[in-house]
Design a protein around this motif. Structure first.
Motif, PDB file in Angstrom:
ATOM      1  N   HIS A   6     -11.703   3.460   3.883  1.00  0.00           N
ATOM      2  CA  HIS A   6     -10.676   3.894   2.922  1.00  0.00           C
ATOM      3  C   HIS A   6      -9.305   3.522   3.493  1.00  0.00           C
ATOM      4  O   HIS A   6      -8.523   4.399   3.877  1.00  0.00           O
ATOM      5  N   ILE A   7      -9.026   2.247   3.558  1.00  0.00           N
ATOM      6  CA  ILE A   7      -7.830   1.757   4.251  1.00  0.00           C
ATOM      7  C   ILE A   7      -6.540   2.210   3.581  1.00  0.00           C
ATOM      8  O   ILE A   7      -5.474   2.262   4.224  1.00  0.00           O
ATOM      9  N   ASP A   8      -6.595   2.601   2.306  1.00  0.00           N
ATOM     10  CA  ASP A   8      -5.382   3.029   1.599  1.00  0.00           C
ATOM     11  C   ASP A   8      -4.751   4.270   2.232  1.00  0.00           C
ATOM     12  O   ASP A   8      -3.540   4.473   2.126  1.00  0.00           O
ATOM     13  N   TYR A   9      -5.576   5.090   2.894  1.00  0.00           N
ATOM     14  CA  TYR A   9      -5.035   6.296   3.528  1.00  0.00           C
ATOM     15  C   TYR A   9      -4.037   5.970   4.634  1.00  0.00           C
ATOM     16  O   TYR A   9      -3.178   6.799   4.968  1.00  0.00           O
ATOM     17  N   TRP A  11      -1.588   4.144   4.548  1.00  0.00           N
ATOM     18  CA  TRP A  11      -0.205   4.083   4.056  1.00  0.00           C
ATOM     19  C   TRP A  11       0.545   5.369   4.400  1.00  0.00           C
ATOM     20  O   TRP A  11       1.776   5.368   4.495  1.00  0.00           O
ATOM     21  N   ALA A  74      -9.283   7.573   6.910  1.00  0.00           N
ATOM     22  CA  ALA A  74      -9.528   6.177   6.518  1.00  0.00           C
ATOM     23  C   ALA A  74     -10.917   5.715   6.936  1.00  0.00           C
ATOM     24  O   ALA A  74     -11.367   4.660   6.505  1.00  0.00           O
ATOM     25  N   SER A 151     -12.416 -10.850   1.019  1.00  0.00           N
ATOM     26  CA  SER A 151     -11.276  -9.999   1.374  1.00  0.00           C
ATOM     27  C   SER A 151     -10.198 -10.821   2.070  1.00  0.00           C
ATOM     28  O   SER A 151      -9.005 -10.686   1.783  1.00  0.00           O
ATOM     29  N   ASN A 158      -2.271 -13.610  -1.196  1.00  0.00           N
ATOM     30  CA  ASN A 158      -1.066 -12.805  -1.382  1.00  0.00           C
ATOM     31  C   ASN A 158       0.141 -13.365  -0.640  1.00  0.00           C
ATOM     32  O   ASN A 158       1.286 -13.059  -0.987  1.00  0.00           O
TER      33      ASN A 158
END
Length: 346
Positions: A6-9, A11, A74, A151, A158
């Motif tokens: 859960h890499i968004d955590y 942030w 995460a 990924s 990007n």
């Protein structure tokens, strides 16, 4: 191999500098309030049990615990086993135009960003095919070698912008030749190229390059981005638009889609030509054509059996919070009574 479930955590780690800034501001405010009461030595006698250093220790413990809690949330995972997979797939090379004309805004928000969004959607729909990315303007460069790591492909995608290639132009032929060099023809998999360009300032013999590609059974598809009516090319400084490109006579340069060139290259490469619009990127039609090419079994190595490691971070964070809870803001009477360095008078 390390990854986060859960890499968004992560942030949330950006809040740590905010915590530090707020703590410093509050500490300075308290220090000024104490000074306003009078001489510092006199104030210390008035409030002998108040510690001015322990709040810093408690804050450091809290901040480190917060960081470890986020890392634990995460869910860091370690790949403990690498397995070799066999899958049927094809090799797909994306050739993306990054010349300044791709900043024209006849597609929303501009031609380049519209194309990048379409490629990202394409990557999301891939399962067994390998993908690579080449960027080109006046020269061509490999942005992403052929891979099944989707990924990584999106991360590299990007980073693409018009400043990547210093030489302006549209060297489609050079990009095709570079794409051919990037393919591994020994594995026998089906191969295809997708050129995404507005065709502006077309320089080399891209048609001949596309014909050479078909000699090795590589199909070349073209997606035209832009409109035949065209749009001016914006100029940016520090991320803000400051005007439009002009010619030597001071007139605004209008970049128009060169559809004839795109159709010629696609015909020479035994591929399809599609013009992208705001409603349709054209990649769906092209991928239907690519779906017909031969797919062979390819080998790829991937980490399997990922093991969770969040327990260590959560446990350590909990330990720090317990320590922080039991540390008082007041001085310890027992430690204060231990006057180890006091010189006794005889």
């Amino acid at each position: 191999m390390l990854r986060f479930a859960h890499i968004d955590y992560l942030w949330g780690l950006l809040l740590i500098p905010v915590f530090i800034l707020l703590f410093i501001v509050v500490s300075r405010w308290k220090s000024k309030a104490v000074k306003s009461l009078g001489d510092r030595s006199v104030v210390n006698l008035m409030i002998p049990d108040v510690s001015f250093s322990r709040p810093w220790l408690k804050f450091i413990l809290f901040t480190v615990a917060y960081a470890f809690l986020l890392i634990g949330a995460a869910d860091p995972q370690i790949g403990s086993k690498m397995e070799e997979e066999k899958r049927k797939g094809a090799d797909l090379m994306i050739l993306l135009d990054v010349s300044n004309s791709m900043l024209s805004q006849d597609l929303v928000p501009n031609r380049l960003e519209n194309a990048k969004r379409a490629i990202a959607q394409l990557i999301d729909n891939l399962h067994t095919d390998r993908i690579g990315i080449i960027v080109f303007a006046g020269e061509a460069y490999v942005q992403l070698p052929m891979t099944t790591d989707y990924s990584a492909a999106k991360l590299f995608l990007n980073t693409i912008n018009t400043n990547m290639v210093p030489t302006q132009g549209t060297a489609i032929g050079s990009a095709i030749d570079l794409g051919m060099k990037s393919f591994d023809f020994k594995d026998g998999t089906g191969k295809a190229m997708i050129i995404i360009t507005d065709g502006e300032n077309h320089e080399d013999d891209a048609v001949a390059a596309a014909k050479n590609a078909t000699d090795k059974d590589v199909t070349v598809h073209v997606i035209g981005v832009g409109s035949p009516e065209g749009a001016p090319i914006p100029i940016y400084q520090n991320g803000k638009q400051v005007g439009f490109h002009t010619d030597s006579a001071g007139k605004t340069v209008v970049s128009k889609l060169n559809e004839d060139m795109g159709k010629e290259i696609a015909a020479a490469g035994n591929g399809a030509y599609v013009r992208a619009t705001n409603a349709n990127s054209g990649l769906g039609i092209v991928m239907d054509q690519i779906g017909k090419i031969q797919r062979k079994t390819i080998d790829s190595k991937n980490f399997k059996d990922f093991e969770d490691r969040f327990q260590f971070f959560i446990g350590f964070a909990f330990l720090l919070l317990v320590i922080e809870f039991f540390i008082s803001n007041r001085k310890s009477q027992r430690l204060s009574n231990l006057k180890l360095f006091e010189v006794k008078k005889t």
